[in-house]
Scaffold this motif. Structure first.
Motif, short mmCIF file in Angstrom:
data_model
loop_
_atom_site.label_atom_id
_atom_site.label_comp_id
_atom_site.label_asym_id
_atom_site.label_seq_id
_atom_site.Cartn_x
_atom_site.Cartn_y
_atom_site.Cartn_z
N ALA A 53 -43.63 -32.35 -34.00
CA ALA A 53 -43.80 -32.45 -32.54
C ALA A 53 -44.76 -31.36 -32.05
N ARG A 54 -44.54 -30.16 -32.64
CA ARG A 54 -45.40 -29.05 -32.22
C ARG A 54 -46.86 -29.28 -32.63
N MET A 55 -47.02 -29.82 -33.82
CA MET A 55 -48.37 -30.10 -34.30
C MET A 55 -49.05 -31.12 -33.42
N GLU A 56 -48.29 -32.18 -33.10
CA GLU A 56 -48.86 -33.22 -32.25
C GLU A 56 -49.30 -32.64 -30.92
N GLU A 57 -48.43 -31.74 -30.45
CA GLU A 57 -48.78 -31.13 -29.15
C GLU A 57 -50.07 -30.31 -29.26
N THR A 58 -50.17 -29.58 -30.40
CA THR A 58 -51.37 -28.76 -30.59
C THR A 58 -52.61 -29.64 -30.67
N PHE A 59 -52.48 -30.73 -31.45
CA PHE A 59 -53.62 -31.65 -31.53
C PHE A 59 -54.00 -32.16 -30.16
N HIS A 60 -52.97 -32.50 -29.42
CA HIS A 60 -53.20 -33.01 -28.07
C HIS A 60 -53.97 -31.98 -27.24
N ARG A 61 -53.51 -30.72 -27.42
CA ARG A 61 -54.13 -29.65 -26.66
C ARG A 61 -55.60 -29.48 -27.05
N ILE A 62 -55.84 -29.53 -28.37
CA ILE A 62 -57.22 -29.36 -28.84
C ILE A 62 -58.11 -30.48 -28.32
N SER A 63 -57.49 -31.70 -28.32
CA SER A 63 -58.34 -32.82 -27.90
C SER A 63 -58.54 -32.87 -26.39
N SER A 64 -57.62 -32.28 -25.64
CA SER A 64 -57.72 -32.41 -24.19
C SER A 64 -58.42 -31.22 -23.52
N GLU A 65 -58.27 -30.02 -24.09
CA GLU A 65 -58.90 -28.87 -23.42
C GLU A 65 -59.54 -27.93 -24.45
N THR A 66 -60.38 -27.03 -23.98
CA THR A 66 -61.05 -26.07 -24.86
C THR A 66 -60.09 -24.93 -25.17
N VAL A 67 -59.88 -24.73 -26.48
CA VAL A 67 -58.98 -23.64 -26.88
C VAL A 67 -59.84 -22.49 -27.38
N PRO A 68 -59.87 -21.36 -26.69
CA PRO A 68 -60.76 -20.28 -27.12
C PRO A 68 -60.30 -19.65 -28.45
N LEU A 69 -61.24 -19.39 -29.29
CA LEU A 69 -60.94 -18.81 -30.59
C LEU A 69 -62.20 -18.13 -31.11
N ARG A 70 -62.03 -16.94 -31.71
CA ARG A 70 -63.15 -16.20 -32.23
C ARG A 70 -62.99 -16.03 -33.74
N VAL A 71 -64.12 -16.04 -34.44
CA VAL A 71 -64.03 -15.84 -35.89
C VAL A 71 -64.08 -14.35 -36.16
N HIS A 72 -63.06 -13.83 -36.83
CA HIS A 72 -63.01 -12.41 -37.13
C HIS A 72 -63.79 -12.10 -38.41
N ASP A 73 -63.54 -12.91 -39.42
CA ASP A 73 -64.18 -12.62 -40.70
C ASP A 73 -64.40 -13.92 -41.48
N VAL A 74 -65.42 -13.90 -42.32
CA VAL A 74 -65.67 -15.05 -43.19
C VAL A 74 -65.55 -14.58 -44.63
N LEU A 75 -64.64 -15.20 -45.35
CA LEU A 75 -64.46 -14.82 -46.76
C LEU A 75 -65.01 -15.92 -47.65
N ILE A 76 -65.83 -15.50 -48.60
CA ILE A 76 -66.41 -16.49 -49.51
C ILE A 76 -65.80 -16.28 -50.89
N LYS A 77 -65.22 -17.36 -51.42
CA LYS A 77 -64.55 -17.24 -52.71
C LYS A 77 -65.10 -18.26 -53.71
N GLY A 78 -64.99 -17.94 -54.94
CA GLY A 78 -65.34 -18.91 -55.99
C GLY A 78 -66.78 -18.88 -56.43
N ASN A 79 -67.61 -18.06 -55.78
CA ASN A 79 -69.03 -18.03 -56.19
C ASN A 79 -69.24 -16.96 -57.25
N LYS A 80 -69.35 -17.42 -58.49
CA LYS A 80 -69.57 -16.45 -59.58
C LYS A 80 -71.05 -16.11 -59.69
N LYS A 81 -71.87 -17.14 -59.57
CA LYS A 81 -73.30 -16.95 -59.77
C LYS A 81 -74.06 -17.00 -58.46
N THR A 82 -73.61 -17.86 -57.58
CA THR A 82 -74.34 -18.07 -56.33
C THR A 82 -74.30 -16.82 -55.46
#
Lengths: 522, 324
Positions: A53-82
């Protein structure tokens, strides 16, 4: 995008537990408090239900209004060579996202871009909660799986029944050798009595600060035109793709081209052109294709314009010319039996520049040649095809060298001619395609068509343009019409046509009758 | 001059050769004999240049509409023209053993010496001017190196035998020149005072040796040792020049791009060339002189300026000292 969906769902669960309770949303806080109070009494099933129920509500919220969110950090994993910098540059947009919606969109784009690099087996982007002390933030985890086997190869033998020839082609690809997303490839193609090419190339998804992929290629190409124009062309070249976007393409080519005549049968004009030349040209192509299918277009239009300037750098003795061509296509749906009227017009002009350019001939391989049985509907990119006429089967021509072996066969070689190509080429076609009333054929997309084409190839250099008149130009047109059956497959389009030559000139090589043609839109 | 023997090909001939330089209509050792042959036969022809194919064995060639006589077929252009009854100056002599052996000697010993001189024995500047000056730099360079390698292979020159081979080549050339000199004597032509292809072939070789090879060339020195051959070459050169310049108004006959001044006979052109060399040397010297003068003036000015300053400083100092 299926790979991505699950982690995003995870994100939403995480958010629910960690992030959203920190948000300035009183309602949510209340809910969570209630949840905590009720928790000891709840059975696992009811807990699941509540979560859903909570998830559905969250989805509903995301689809109906803008939910502010900021990216704090980006972690890159699995790249041995790249290199991390490569991945970072591809996911740049993630860092600037300000809301959940933007972030999801950016993640989808970043995922597609990383997949497109063709160096990873899989890419997963997970959105995780940010540090608890920073509310309204999240961490992005990019998990990549590098290709286990960096070497791939293809090998095959291709036949061209139309030209009665076949070729052997093989290629080897090495992915991500230095970790910059670099793709190295070597390919070999050998055609009996025709074209052979050995080439090696590297492409980088980005180079320095350029945002578009950069490509470099060294190739040794050998083409045999002895049958049609009494010369062989060998060219050793380096080409650089400088800019490549959806509509624009800019490439530079530097090659050493040699024209020879091992048969020693060339006509005068060809003979005078034999020798070495340095070709250094810049080519810009603008392409827009809004047709619904390149194999059977029933709606939309396409336009290609290519400009080429030769002789710019590094030596003033390199071949100097300007070549411009264009191609316009339009497909008009007629509204019954998937019928469509396709029509197109293409043109090209070639001119030398530099001192005494008025008297100079243009170089042979750069000239326009018409003919061959490729479909005019399929081949987009300039004036090339004219159904019913053989490859290099029309336009200005000259008699080949006459060799008398003995007194008996004096007339043996007199009819053979070299086709010299033209500096001004125009082609036009109209093609009406429609479904046949048989269900079996309709289901397999086999359809019929009726067509008419016209083309002209003339010489305008060496002061020929002085005698140029509209009347002469109109007289230079050759026409053909016919009908046929089209079998489109995934890779190519096969046509069986009955072609009737309406108008041809004295030395043209054209034939009224049934012809097969294979064309590939690639 | 011999009247041309014209066969069924009455069309106008075009000779395609390598470029004109060193005051010769073409300085390529295989093209010039054909040019001279056609001139000796008094056949009207056009001259065209192929500037982009130095490594082609098809050049020179003579064509006329659909007829072509290539250099690499039937023993060369001259032989083809003879066989096809277009131009034949040798009908009376071509079966004489001495005549055939003399041709063979020029085509083997002297032509080897010319190859050696152009590609191996010199710095390659003549070869570059004759063959590659109109080709873009990398192509010209690569083709030159390839040709040097090919010539070394052809002449059988390796690191170990280079000196011996050189000696051998020059020895044969000397023998050939001596033999030719004896054979010619004071005559105008090698056989019976009438031109044959032998004259064309030797004149082609001699004129390239005298005018296109550098002055330090050993082969040129060997040829200069035979004064009658040099006089013979110069005489015909002047005659051909006269023909070329007198027919300059005639569009059918082509003119080398260089003016007639380059077509003067050897004794005249020789000091002129030396003068230009000297001029170059003097100019270079003058340049150095000017530069050193400039430097001297600058040094002088800076020293003078410096001394002025020091003087002023000193004066100031003195003044300051005085004040103190």
């Amino acid at each position: 995008m299926a790979k991505e969906d699950t982690p995003i769902t995870e994100l939403e669960q995480d958010d629910e537990e960690d992030d959203f309770d920190d948000e300035d949303d009183e309602q949510e806080d209340e809910e969570e408090e209630e949840e905590e109070e009720e928790e000891p009494v709840l059975t696992p099933e009811s807990r699941k239900r509540a979560e859903r129920a909570r998830m559905e509500e969250t989805f509903h919220r995301i689809s109906s209004e803008t939910v502010p969110l900021r990216v704090h950090d980006v972690l890159i994993k699995g790249n041995k060579k790249t290199k991390e910098s490569l991945i970072e540059s591809e996911i740049e947009a993630l860092k600037t996202a300000n809301s959940v919606q933007e972030l999801l969109q950016a993640a989808a784009i970043a995922n597609a871009r990383l997949q497109k690099l063709d160096v990873f087996d899989s890419v997963n982007i997970t959105l995780d909660s940010g540090p608890p002390e920073l509310p309204g933030t999240c961490n992005v985890i990019v998990q990549v799986l590098e290709t286990k086997n960096p070497i791939t190869g293809d090998i095959g033998i291709f036949t061209k029944p139309e030209a009665r020839s076949w070729s052997f082609e093989g290629s080897l690809k090495l992915k991500n050798l230095f970790g910059y997303g670099d793709l190295w490839d070597g390919s070999l193609s050998y055609g009996w009595d025709q074209t052979s090419e050995v080439s090696a190339g590297v492409s980088l998804p980005r180079f320095m600060r350029l945002f578009t992929p950069v490509m470099a290629r060294i190739s040794l190409l050998s083409q045999d035109w002895l049958k049609f124009s009494s010369y062989k062309e060998r060219s050793l070249g380096l080409s650089l793709g400088l800019l490549s976007t959806k509509n624009h393409d800019l490439a530079y080519n530097l090659s050493w081209r040699t024209l020879t005549d091992p048969s020693q049968m060339a006509s005068e004009s060809i003979r005078r052109q034999l020798g070495h030349g340095l070709l250094s040209h810049l080519k810009y192509t603008f392409k827009i294709d809004r047709r619904n299918s390149p194999l059977r277009p029933t709606r939309g239009f396409a336009f290609v314009a290519a400009s080429q300037v030769g002789g710019i750098f590094p030596d003033y003795r390199s071949l100097r010319f300007v070549r411009q061509e264009f191609d316009i296509r339009y497909a008009l749906p007629l509204g019954f039996a998937r019928a469509a009227l396709n029509f197109g017009i293409a043109g090209g002009v070639l001119f030398p520049w530099g001192s005494e350019f008025m008297n100079k001939p243009t170089t042979l391989p750069d000239r326009f040649f018409l003919g061959g049985n490729s479909s005019p509907v399929c081949t987009l990119g300039g004036p090339t095809s004219l159904l019913g006429f053989k490859t290099r089967g029309l336009g200005p021509s000259e008699p080949k060298r006459e060799v008398k072996k003995s007194s008996e066969d004096t007339n043996s070689d007199t009819c053979e001619r070299d086709f010299l190509g033209g500096d001004l080429a125009t082609t036009a076609f109209a093609d009406l395609s429609f479904d046949l009333p048989l269900k079996v054929l309709r289901d397999s997309n086999i359809h019929a068509h009726a067509f008419a084409c016209a083309g002209s190839l003339t010489k305008i250099t060496e002061n020929s343009f002085r005698d140029f008149s509209f009347q002469k130009y109109r007289d230079s047109f050759r026409c053909s019409a016919g009908f046929g059956l089209i079998v489109p497959t995934k890779l190519f389009r096969m046509e069986v046509n009955y072609c009737h030559i309406l108008r041809q000139h004295e030395h043209d090589q054209a034939k009224t009758g049934v012809q097969f043609s294979f064309s590939s839109p690639l | 001059m011999e009247e041309p023997i014209e066969g069924e090909h009455q069309q106008h001939l075009t000779l395609v050769t390598r470029k004109s330089c060193f005051g010769l209509p073409t300085a390529c050792p295989s093209c010039l004999p054909v040019y001279i042959y056609l001139k000796l036969a008094n056949v009207p022809f056009d001259l065209c240049y192929n500037l982009t194919f130095p490594d082609s064995d098809q050049i020179p060639y003579v064509d006329s509409d659909t007829y072509v006589a290539y250099n690499n077929e039937k023993g060369g252009v001259i032989e083809s023209l003879k066989e096809d009854n277009i131009v034949n100056l040798d009908s009376d002599v071509q079966d004489l053993p001495e005549w055939v052996s003399t041709i063979a000697m020029i085509n083997s010993w002297l032509s080897d010496a010319m190859l050696y001189e152009l590609w191996v024995g010199s710095d390659g500047s003549s070869a570059h001017k004759i063959y590659y000056s109109d080709l873009p730099w990398p192509i010209g360079k690569v083709l030159y190196l390839k040709q040097v390698y090919t010539v070394k292979q052809l002449l059988g020159i390796s690191k170990d035998n280079a000196e011996r081979r050189e000696e051998e080549i020059y020895r044969r050339a000397t023998i050939a020149y001596k033999a030719l000199s004896t054979r010619l004597g004071e005559d105008s032509f090698f056989s019976d005072n009438r031109p044959t292809s032998l004259d064309a072939i030797f004149l082609g070789h001699a004129l390239v040796t005298l005018y296109a090879l550098p002055e330090t060339s050993v082969l040129r020195g060997k040829l200069l040792e035979q004064p009658n051959l040099v006089i013979y070459a110069d005489k015909h050169k002047a005659q051909l020049l006269d023909v070329a310049s007198s027919s300059s108004s005639d569009p059918s006959s082509s003119i080398p791009r260089r003016g007639p001044s380059n077509w003067s006979s050897k004794p005249k052109s020789q000091p002129k060339r030396e003068r230009t060399q000297e001029e170059k040397f003097f100019r270079r010297k003058a340049k150095y002189f000017l530069i050193t003068q400039m430097v001297a003036v600058l040094v002088f000015l800076s020293l003078l300026g410096g001394s002025d300053d020091t003087e002023a400083d000193d004066a100031d100092g003195d003044e300051g000292f005085d004040y103190e």
